[in-house]
Design a protein around this motif. Structure first.
Motif, PDB file in Angstrom:
ATOM      1  N   SER A   1      36.955  -3.447 -42.493  1.00 12.31           N
ATOM      2  CA  SER A   1      37.525  -2.554 -41.486  1.00 12.31           C
ATOM      3  C   SER A   1      37.413  -3.192 -40.112  1.00 12.31           C
ATOM      4  CB  SER A   1      36.832  -1.190 -41.516  1.00 12.31           C
ATOM      5  OG  SER A   1      35.523  -1.327 -41.057  1.00 12.31           O
ATOM      6  N   VAL A   2      38.459  -2.996 -39.337  1.00 10.48           N
ATOM      7  CA  VAL A   2      38.497  -3.528 -37.970  1.00 10.48           C
ATOM      8  C   VAL A   2      38.819  -2.359 -37.042  1.00 10.48           C
ATOM      9  CG1 VAL A   2      39.617  -5.175 -36.414  1.00 10.48           C
ATOM     10  CG2 VAL A   2      39.326  -5.757 -38.832  1.00 10.48           C
TER      11      VAL A   2
ATOM     12  N   LEU B   1      34.917 -16.423 -44.497  1.00  5.95           N
ATOM     13  CA  LEU B   1      36.267 -16.426 -43.907  1.00  5.95           C
ATOM     14  C   LEU B   1      36.350 -15.467 -42.709  1.00  5.95           C
ATOM     15  CD1 LEU B   1      39.561 -16.508 -45.921  1.00  5.95           C
ATOM     16  CD2 LEU B   1      39.291 -14.823 -44.124  1.00  5.95           C
ATOM     17  N   VAL B   2      35.799 -14.258 -42.893  1.00 12.43           N
ATOM     18  CA  VAL B   2      35.842 -13.266 -41.812  1.00 12.43           C
ATOM     19  C   VAL B   2      35.005 -13.748 -40.617  1.00 12.43           C
ATOM     20  CG1 VAL B   2      35.151 -10.912 -41.181  1.00 12.43           C
ATOM     21  CG2 VAL B   2      36.334 -11.317 -43.335  1.00 12.43           C
ATOM     22  N   THR B   3      33.853 -14.356 -40.912  1.00 11.64           N
ATOM     23  CA  THR B   3      33.004 -14.868 -39.837  1.00 11.64           C
ATOM     24  C   THR B   3      33.762 -15.918 -39.019  1.00 11.64           C
ATOM     25  OG1 THR B   3      31.102 -14.535 -41.266  1.00 11.64           O
ATOM     26  CG2 THR B   3      30.747 -15.912 -39.334  1.00 11.64           C
ATOM     27  N   LYS B   4      34.499 -16.785 -39.713  1.00  7.36           N
ATOM     28  CA  LYS B   4      35.251 -17.829 -39.006  1.00  7.36           C
ATOM     29  C   LYS B   4      36.368 -17.211 -38.156  1.00  7.36           C
ATOM     30  CE  LYS B   4      37.613 -22.232 -39.456  1.00  7.36           C
ATOM     31  NZ  LYS B   4      38.464 -21.908 -38.340  1.00  7.36           N
ATOM     32  N   VAL B   5      37.069 -16.229 -38.739  1.00  7.29           N
ATOM     33  CA  VAL B   5      38.139 -15.574 -37.986  1.00  7.29           C
ATOM     34  C   VAL B   5      37.571 -14.952 -36.704  1.00  7.29           C
ATOM     35  CG1 VAL B   5      39.695 -13.573 -38.015  1.00  7.29           C
ATOM     36  CG2 VAL B   5      39.672 -15.145 -39.955  1.00  7.29           C
TER      37      VAL B   5
ATOM     38  N   ALA C   1      28.846  -8.306 -41.753  1.00  3.45           N
ATOM     39  CA  ALA C   1      29.471  -8.729 -43.006  1.00  3.45           C
ATOM     40  C   ALA C   1      28.445  -8.877 -44.119  1.00  3.45           C
ATOM     41  CB  ALA C   1      30.210 -10.044 -42.800  1.00  3.45           C
ATOM     42  N   GLN C   2      28.677  -8.162 -45.187  1.00  2.00           N
ATOM     43  CA  GLN C   2      27.837  -8.342 -46.374  1.00  2.00           C
ATOM     44  C   GLN C   2      28.057  -9.772 -46.880  1.00  2.00           C
ATOM     45  OE1 GLN C   2      28.307  -4.996 -49.036  1.00  2.00           O
ATOM     46  NE2 GLN C   2      27.643  -6.245 -50.765  1.00  2.00           N
TER      47      GLN C   2
ATOM     48  N   LEU D   1      32.479  -5.768 -43.157  1.00  2.00           N
ATOM     49  CA  LEU D   1      32.892  -6.165 -44.515  1.00  2.00           C
ATOM     50  C   LEU D   1      31.834  -5.697 -45.507  1.00  2.00           C
ATOM     51  CD1 LEU D   1      34.664  -7.861 -46.499  1.00  2.00           C
ATOM     52  CD2 LEU D   1      33.187  -9.800 -45.949  1.00  2.00           C
ATOM     53  N   THR D   2      32.289  -4.943 -46.509  1.00  5.22           N
ATOM     54  CA  THR D   2      31.345  -4.478 -47.532  1.00  5.22           C
ATOM     55  C   THR D   2      31.959  -4.659 -48.914  1.00  5.22           C
ATOM     56  OG1 THR D   2      32.237  -2.251 -47.291  1.00  5.22           O
ATOM     57  CG2 THR D   2      30.163  -2.701 -46.158  1.00  5.22           C
ATOM     58  N   GLN D   3      31.103  -4.675 -49.901  1.00  6.48           N
ATOM     59  CA  GLN D   3      31.594  -4.748 -51.276  1.00  6.48           C
ATOM     60  C   GLN D   3      31.023  -3.587 -52.069  1.00  6.48           C
ATOM     61  OE1 GLN D   3      30.985  -8.439 -53.340  1.00  6.48           O
ATOM     62  NE2 GLN D   3      31.960  -7.655 -55.187  1.00  6.48           N
TER      63      GLN D   3
END
Ligand code: ADP
Length: 264
Positions: free
Chosen positions: A185-186, A114-118, A137-138, A175-177
C-alpha cells in the motif's frame, strides 16, 4: 464486451434483440481493437522523426554560441521533445502490454528488495519537496515476476504519491505478506481524488485536474500502464480516498503468479 448467449438462438423478439445487441458489442470490440492498434502504429511511426529532431536540437545547441535568447528557445525545444519522447514511449508500452506484444521475463523476485530500491530511487525527488517517505516492508516477500515491469509500475505509484503530496507531508509505503498474497500500500496526505473520479484513474490520459497535473510532468499514462503490469501478474490495483486525507493505492499480488498469457 459482454455477449448475450441466453436468447440469441431464439426466433422471437428477445432473440432478435439479443442478436442486435451482440452485433453492436462485436462492432464496439472491433473499434476498440482498431483504435488501440492505430495508437500503437502511430506512436511507432513518430519515433524516427522524433529521433532526428532530437539530433538536430543537439547539433543546434552545439553551434549556438553565446546567444542567450536563442539558447532559451532551444532549451524549450529540448524539453518539449523530451516530453514527446516520454509520451510516445508510454503509449507504445501500453499498446504492447494491451496486445500481449511484450516479452515478459518471469524470475523469482524479492519484492521487499524491489520496493526498497524504488523508495530509495524516489528519495531525491521526495527530499526536493520536503516529503518524507516511510517504508515498512516485511522481509522475504518473494514472487515470480517480471521485475523490471513490476518495478516501473510500483515506481509510478510511489512517484505519484510524492508528486501529489504537499510539502512537509508523509508518504507511507507498506509491504506485507499473508499466506500466498502480497499486499503493497502506498498512502499520501495530499488532497486525494474526487470520489466520482476514482474509477477513472486507471484510464489512459485521465487526469483529475488537467492543467495542474500536466504542469507537474508525466503523461497521464502511468497508472494505466501500472494496472496492465499488475494484471499481467494476476494481481489487482485499486485506489481509495483515506478518511483522514490523501489517496491510498493498494496493490495485491499472488506469490505463486505464473506466466500464463500468450507471448509473442
Ligand atoms: P500522471 O502522469 O498525470 O501522473 P497517472 O496515470 O500516473 O498520470 O495518474 C493519473 C492521474 O491520477 C494524475 O494526473 C492525477 O490527477 C491522479 N493521481 C494519481 N495519483 C494521485 C495521488 N497520489 N493523489 C492525487 N491524485 C493522483
Amino acid at each position: 464486451t459482454t455477449r448475450i448467449t441466453k436468447f440469441d438462438q431464439r426466433s422471437d423478439e428477445f432473440g432478435s434483440l439479443a442478436r442486435s445487441f451482440n452485433q453492436m458489442a462485436e462492432q464496439l470490440e472491433n473499434n476498440i481493437t482498431a483504435h488501440q492498434r492505430l495508437l500503437g502504429d502511430v506512436s511507432h511511426e513518430l519515433r524516427s522523426p522524433l529521433t532526428r529532431l532530437q539530433l538536430a536540437v543537439a547539433l543546434a545547441e552545439k553551434n549556438i554560441g553565446n546567444d542567450i535568447e536563442q539558447q532559451k528557445h532551444l532549451n524549450r525545444c529540448e524539453t518539449e521533445v523530451e516530453r514527446l519522447d516520454e509520451m510516445i514511449a508510454d503509449v507504445l508500452t501500453l499498446s504492447r502490454l494491451e496486445h500481449n506484444q511484450t516479452v515478459f521475463a518471469a524470475d523469482n523476485t524479492d519484492l521487499s528488495a524491489l520496493v526498497t530500491k524504488v523508495v530509495n530511487d524516489c528519495q531525491y525527488f521526495a527530499t526536493s519537496k520536503a516529503v518524507t517517505i516511510r517504508l515498512k516492508a516485511q522481509e522475504n516477500c518473494v514472487l515470480l515476476a517480471d521485475s523490471k515491469l513490476l518495478s516501473s509500475a510500483i515506481s509510478n505509484v510511489v512517484n505519484n504519491a510524492v508528486k501529489y503530496s504537499p510539502h512537509d507531508k508523509v508518504v507511507s509505503v507498506e509491504l506485507t505478506q499473508q499466506n500466498e498474497q502480497l499486499m503493497l500500500s502506498v498512502s499520501d496526505q495530499g488532497s486525494g481524488v474526487p470520489n466520482e473520479m476514482i474509477a477513472k484513474l486507471f484510464t489512459p490520459f485521465f487526469r483529475v485536474a488537467d492543467a495542474r497535473d500536466r504542469s507537474s510532468g508525466g503523461t497521464g499514462l502511468g497508472l494505466a500502464i501500472a494496472q496492465q503490469a499488475i494484471l499481467f501478474h494476476q494481481g489487482e490495483i485499486i485506489a481509495q480516498n483515506q478518511e483522514s486525507s490523501g489517496l491510498k493505492v493498494i496493490i495485491t499480488l499472488p506469490t505463486l503468479s505464473k506466466k500464463n498469457k500468450s507471448h509473442t
